[in-house]
Motif scaffolding. Sequence first.
Motif, PDB file in Angstrom:
ATOM      1  N   VAL A  34      81.670  50.518  73.033  1.00 19.00           N
ATOM      2  CA  VAL A  34      82.445  49.283  72.873  1.00 19.00           C
ATOM      3  C   VAL A  34      83.924  49.543  73.117  1.00 19.00           C
ATOM      4  O   VAL A  34      84.607  48.763  73.790  1.00 19.00           O
ATOM      5  CB  VAL A  34      82.221  48.684  71.466  1.00 19.00           C
ATOM      6  N   SER A  35      84.444  50.632  72.588  1.00 16.76           N
ATOM      7  CA  SER A  35      85.858  50.976  72.765  1.00 16.76           C
ATOM      8  C   SER A  35      86.182  51.193  74.240  1.00 16.76           C
ATOM      9  O   SER A  35      87.232  50.765  74.738  1.00 16.76           O
ATOM     10  CB  SER A  35      86.206  52.228  71.961  1.00 16.76           C
ATOM     11  N   GLU A  36      85.270  51.853  74.959  1.00 10.28           N
ATOM     12  CA  GLU A  36      85.467  52.080  76.397  1.00 10.28           C
ATOM     13  C   GLU A  36      85.467  50.762  77.165  1.00 10.28           C
ATOM     14  O   GLU A  36      86.258  50.569  78.100  1.00 10.28           O
ATOM     15  CB  GLU A  36      84.374  53.000  76.933  1.00 10.28           C
ATOM     16  N   ALA A  37      84.578  49.839  76.778  1.00 11.95           N
ATOM     17  CA  ALA A  37      84.508  48.543  77.446  1.00 11.95           C
ATOM     18  C   ALA A  37      85.775  47.733  77.229  1.00 11.95           C
ATOM     19  O   ALA A  37      86.307  47.110  78.151  1.00 11.95           O
ATOM     20  CB  ALA A  37      83.296  47.758  76.941  1.00 11.95           C
ATOM     21  N   LEU A  38      86.278  47.767  76.004  1.00 11.79           N
ATOM     22  CA  LEU A  38      87.516  47.043  75.695  1.00 11.79           C
ATOM     23  C   LEU A  38      88.704  47.651  76.439  1.00 11.79           C
ATOM     24  O   LEU A  38      89.596  46.928  76.901  1.00 11.79           O
ATOM     25  CB  LEU A  38      87.776  47.056  74.187  1.00 11.79           C
ATOM     26  N   PHE A  39      88.709  48.979  76.568  1.00 14.13           N
ATOM     27  CA  PHE A  39      89.785  49.643  77.305  1.00 14.13           C
ATOM     28  C   PHE A  39      89.740  49.233  78.775  1.00 14.13           C
ATOM     29  O   PHE A  39      90.777  49.023  79.413  1.00 14.13           O
ATOM     30  CB  PHE A  39      89.648  51.156  77.186  1.00 14.13           C
ATOM     31  N   GLU A  40      88.532  49.122  79.324  1.00 14.02           N
ATOM     32  CA  GLU A  40      88.374  48.724  80.728  1.00 14.02           C
ATOM     33  C   GLU A  40      88.903  47.321  80.968  1.00 14.02           C
ATOM     34  O   GLU A  40      89.516  47.033  81.998  1.00 14.02           O
ATOM     35  CB  GLU A  40      86.898  48.809  81.121  1.00 14.02           C
ATOM     36  N   TYR A  41      88.683  46.409  80.003  1.00 12.63           N
ATOM     37  CA  TYR A  41      89.120  45.025  80.153  1.00 12.63           C
ATOM     38  C   TYR A  41      90.605  44.854  79.854  1.00 12.63           C
ATOM     39  O   TYR A  41      91.295  44.075  80.496  1.00 12.63           O
ATOM     40  CB  TYR A  41      88.312  44.107  79.232  1.00 12.63           C
ATOM     41  N   GLU A  42      91.110  45.601  78.875  1.00 14.81           N
ATOM     42  CA  GLU A  42      92.485  45.401  78.422  1.00 14.81           C
ATOM     43  C   GLU A  42      93.472  46.412  78.975  1.00 14.81           C
ATOM     44  O   GLU A  42      94.674  46.147  79.017  1.00 14.81           O
ATOM     45  CB  GLU A  42      92.550  45.455  76.882  1.00 14.81           C
ATOM     46  N   GLY A  43      92.977  47.570  79.394  1.00 12.88           N
ATOM     47  CA  GLY A  43      93.865  48.593  79.916  1.00 12.88           C
ATOM     48  C   GLY A  43      94.627  49.333  78.836  1.00 12.88           C
ATOM     49  O   GLY A  43      95.657  49.950  79.110  1.00 12.88           O
ATOM     50  N   LYS A  44      94.149  49.269  77.603  1.00  8.76           N
ATOM     51  CA  LYS A  44      94.810  49.978  76.509  1.00  8.76           C
ATOM     52  C   LYS A  44      93.778  50.340  75.443  1.00  8.76           C
ATOM     53  O   LYS A  44      92.708  49.729  75.355  1.00  8.76           O
ATOM     54  CB  LYS A  44      95.920  49.120  75.886  1.00  8.76           C
ATOM     55  N   GLU A  45      94.133  51.356  74.652  1.00  6.38           N
ATOM     56  CA  GLU A  45      93.227  51.789  73.591  1.00  6.38           C
ATOM     57  C   GLU A  45      93.034  50.679  72.567  1.00  6.38           C
ATOM     58  O   GLU A  45      93.985  50.013  72.161  1.00  6.38           O
ATOM     59  CB  GLU A  45      93.795  53.031  72.894  1.00  6.38           C
ATOM     60  N   ASN A  46      91.791  50.463  72.171  1.00  6.05           N
ATOM     61  CA  ASN A  46      91.509  49.403  71.206  1.00  6.05           C
ATOM     62  C   ASN A  46      90.377  49.883  70.306  1.00  6.05           C
ATOM     63  O   ASN A  46      89.203  49.741  70.635  1.00  6.05           O
ATOM     64  CB  ASN A  46      91.112  48.110  71.924  1.00  6.05           C
ATOM     65  N   SER A  47      90.742  50.490  69.199  1.00  8.78           N
ATOM     66  CA  SER A  47      89.738  51.029  68.287  1.00  8.78           C
ATOM     67  C   SER A  47      89.020  49.907  67.542  1.00  8.78           C
ATOM     68  O   SER A  47      89.616  48.900  67.181  1.00  8.78           O
ATOM     69  CB  SER A  47      90.388  51.985  67.287  1.00  8.78           C
ATOM     70  N   VAL A  48      87.731  50.107  67.329  1.00 11.28           N
ATOM     71  CA  VAL A  48      86.909  49.136  66.623  1.00 11.28           C
ATOM     72  C   VAL A  48      86.394  49.795  65.349  1.00 11.28           C
ATOM     73  O   VAL A  48      85.840  50.905  65.389  1.00 11.28           O
ATOM     74  CB  VAL A  48      85.720  48.677  67.496  1.00 11.28           C
ATOM     75  N   SER A  49      86.568  49.132  64.251  1.00 11.04           N
ATOM     76  CA  SER A  49      86.144  49.717  62.974  1.00 11.04           C
ATOM     77  C   SER A  49      84.629  49.676  62.837  1.00 11.04           C
ATOM     78  O   SER A  49      83.943  48.872  63.487  1.00 11.04           O
ATOM     79  CB  SER A  49      86.797  48.965  61.810  1.00 11.04           C
ATOM     80  N   LYS A  50      84.132  50.562  61.990  1.00 16.87           N
ATOM     81  CA  LYS A  50      82.699  50.598  61.716  1.00 16.87           C
ATOM     82  C   LYS A  50      82.237  49.280  61.116  1.00 16.87           C
ATOM     83  O   LYS A  50      81.160  48.768  61.446  1.00 16.87           O
ATOM     84  CB  LYS A  50      82.401  51.751  60.750  1.00 16.87           C
ATOM     85  N   ARG A  51      83.069  48.709  60.257  1.00 17.05           N
ATOM     86  CA  ARG A  51      82.739  47.441  59.605  1.00 17.05           C
ATOM     87  C   ARG A  51      82.620  46.317  60.643  1.00 17.05           C
ATOM     88  O   ARG A  51      81.697  45.499  60.568  1.00 17.05           O
ATOM     89  CB  ARG A  51      83.821  47.104  58.573  1.00 17.05           C
ATOM     90  N   THR A  52      83.535  46.298  61.622  1.00 16.72           N
ATOM     91  CA  THR A  52      83.494  45.267  62.663  1.00 16.72           C
ATOM     92  C   THR A  52      82.207  45.360  63.458  1.00 16.72           C
ATOM     93  O   THR A  52      81.555  44.348  63.749  1.00 16.72           O
ATOM     94  CB  THR A  52      84.701  45.412  63.607  1.00 16.72           C
ATOM     95  N   LEU A  53      81.828  46.580  63.802  1.00 13.15           N
ATOM     96  CA  LEU A  53      80.605  46.773  64.588  1.00 13.15           C
ATOM     97  C   LEU A  53      79.370  46.343  63.802  1.00 13.15           C
ATOM     98  O   LEU A  53      78.439  45.739  64.351  1.00 13.15           O
ATOM     99  CB  LEU A  53      80.496  48.240  65.009  1.00 13.15           C
ATOM    100  N   GLN A  54      79.349  46.629  62.516  1.00 15.01           N
ATOM    101  CA  GLN A  54      78.216  46.219  61.677  1.00 15.01           C
ATOM    102  C   GLN A  54      78.132  44.693  61.584  1.00 15.01           C
ATOM    103  O   GLN A  54      77.028  44.117  61.600  1.00 15.01           O
ATOM    104  CB  GLN A  54      78.354  46.841  60.283  1.00 15.01           C
ATOM    105  N   LEU A  55      79.287  44.058  61.496  1.00 15.75           N
ATOM    106  CA  LEU A  55      79.308  42.593  61.464  1.00 15.75           C
ATOM    107  C   LEU A  55      78.851  42.011  62.801  1.00 15.75           C
ATOM    108  O   LEU A  55      78.188  40.970  62.845  1.00 15.75           O
ATOM    109  CB  LEU A  55      80.716  42.090  61.129  1.00 15.75           C
ATOM    110  N   ASP A  56      79.215  42.674  63.906  1.00 15.90           N
ATOM    111  CA  ASP A  56      78.762  42.224  65.230  1.00 15.90           C
ATOM    112  C   ASP A  56      77.243  42.264  65.322  1.00 15.90           C
ATOM    113  O   ASP A  56      76.602  41.324  65.814  1.00 15.90           O
ATOM    114  CB  ASP A  56      79.359  43.115  66.327  1.00 15.90           C
ATOM    115  N   ILE A  57      76.656  43.361  64.854  1.00 11.58           N
ATOM    116  CA  ILE A  57      75.198  43.494  64.897  1.00 11.58           C
ATOM    117  C   ILE A  57      74.544  42.436  64.014  1.00 11.58           C
ATOM    118  O   ILE A  57      73.530  41.831  64.385  1.00 11.58           O
ATOM    119  CB  ILE A  57      74.785  44.921  64.445  1.00 11.58           C
ATOM    120  N   GLN A  58      75.144  42.197  62.850  1.00 15.85           N
ATOM    121  CA  GLN A  58      74.626  41.169  61.957  1.00 15.85           C
ATOM    122  C   GLN A  58      74.707  39.786  62.606  1.00 15.85           C
ATOM    123  O   GLN A  58      73.779  38.982  62.492  1.00 15.85           O
ATOM    124  CB  GLN A  58      75.423  41.187  60.653  1.00 15.85           C
ATOM    125  N   MET A  59      75.822  39.531  63.308  1.00 17.52           N
ATOM    126  CA  MET A  59      75.990  38.248  63.984  1.00 17.52           C
ATOM    127  C   MET A  59      74.977  38.094  65.120  1.00 17.52           C
ATOM    128  O   MET A  59      74.408  37.024  65.323  1.00 17.52           O
ATOM    129  CB  MET A  59      77.414  38.137  64.535  1.00 17.52           C
TER     130      MET A  59
END
Length: 338
Positions: A34-59
């Motif tokens: 996910v971090s690599e995909a966001l970097f590809e789209y935004e051109g900058k480092e964008n860390s994703v928290s473990k909590r955010t990823l768990q909420l994404d899976i839940q969603m």
Amino acid sequence: MAQTKNALIRYKTIDKCLQNNYRQWTLEDLNEAVSEALFEYEGKENSVSKRTLQLDIQMMRSEKLGYNAPIVVYDKKFYKYEDEDFTITDIPLTETDINVLTETVSMLKQFKDFSLFNDVSDILQRLEDKIYAEKSHTQPVIHLDKNEKLKGLHFLDEIYQAIIKKVVLKITYKSFKSIEETSFNFHPFILKEFNNRWFLVGKRMKKAPIANLALDRIISIDYDFQTPYIDEDFDADQFYKNAVGVTVNTGMQPRKVQLLFNRIHAPYVITKPIHSSQRVIETYEDGSVKINLFLTENYELERLLLGFGDGLEVLQPPRLRNRMKDILQKSLDKYLEK
């Protein structure tokens, strides 16, 4: 980048990972992808928290987005789709989806004369095919007021292109008041729609006032590539701020217009204000209301007020009150003469 778009990128990336059944996916692996995909789209480092990823899976598992993704955990740390053929990009349309798409396609097709929408024509065709395949004989429940026989609509795209390319137009025009047609150069600024009619707004020359031309009165259009285009920073919202319709009397200052509506028309004018400046000043026991507007008087305002008939009394200003009185008296005289 908007948070909504970030979320969509994360969902699509998680989906792509879980479709790969030849690899085991831990939460850390998904986070890295996910971090690599966001970097590809935004051109900058964008860390994703473990909590955010768990909420994404839940969603993705829930019905909120319509995914109902069958994401399961095995060996207490690896994620996968229980249905190996599942993907969020291949979800059948619900009845609500079909109805929304039907109305959207119907509304977009009303602008078929604009080349602006040429790029989406193939998309619209595919949408129509998808809708028909999912549910035949779907009837639109939104009906837009339109008049396809209105003259001048075929000029829409030509004028639109001239505006964005900043080209001076040579227009042959015949107003309702003119006996003969005239030709002149016109610097187009914007296209404006009012009361189911289209108007071209711009200037004839640099020191001339802003003018509007009804498309249904245009006879022909040509181009003048030799005359430099007047590249003004025209702010349509500010220009029309104190006016109803398309006519702006630049020599007049906006002023208070006070109106009294009877109980029959009061609910309509309250729920659909005549102008953004409208304020209710007083409500009477019989249901009538007094309102104030702050704007410049013009032809469109007069036509609009006359449409309320005997349900309206213009209280101020005196000039507008007398003007309405004269028009109504002349109208009454025509009936008394018969």
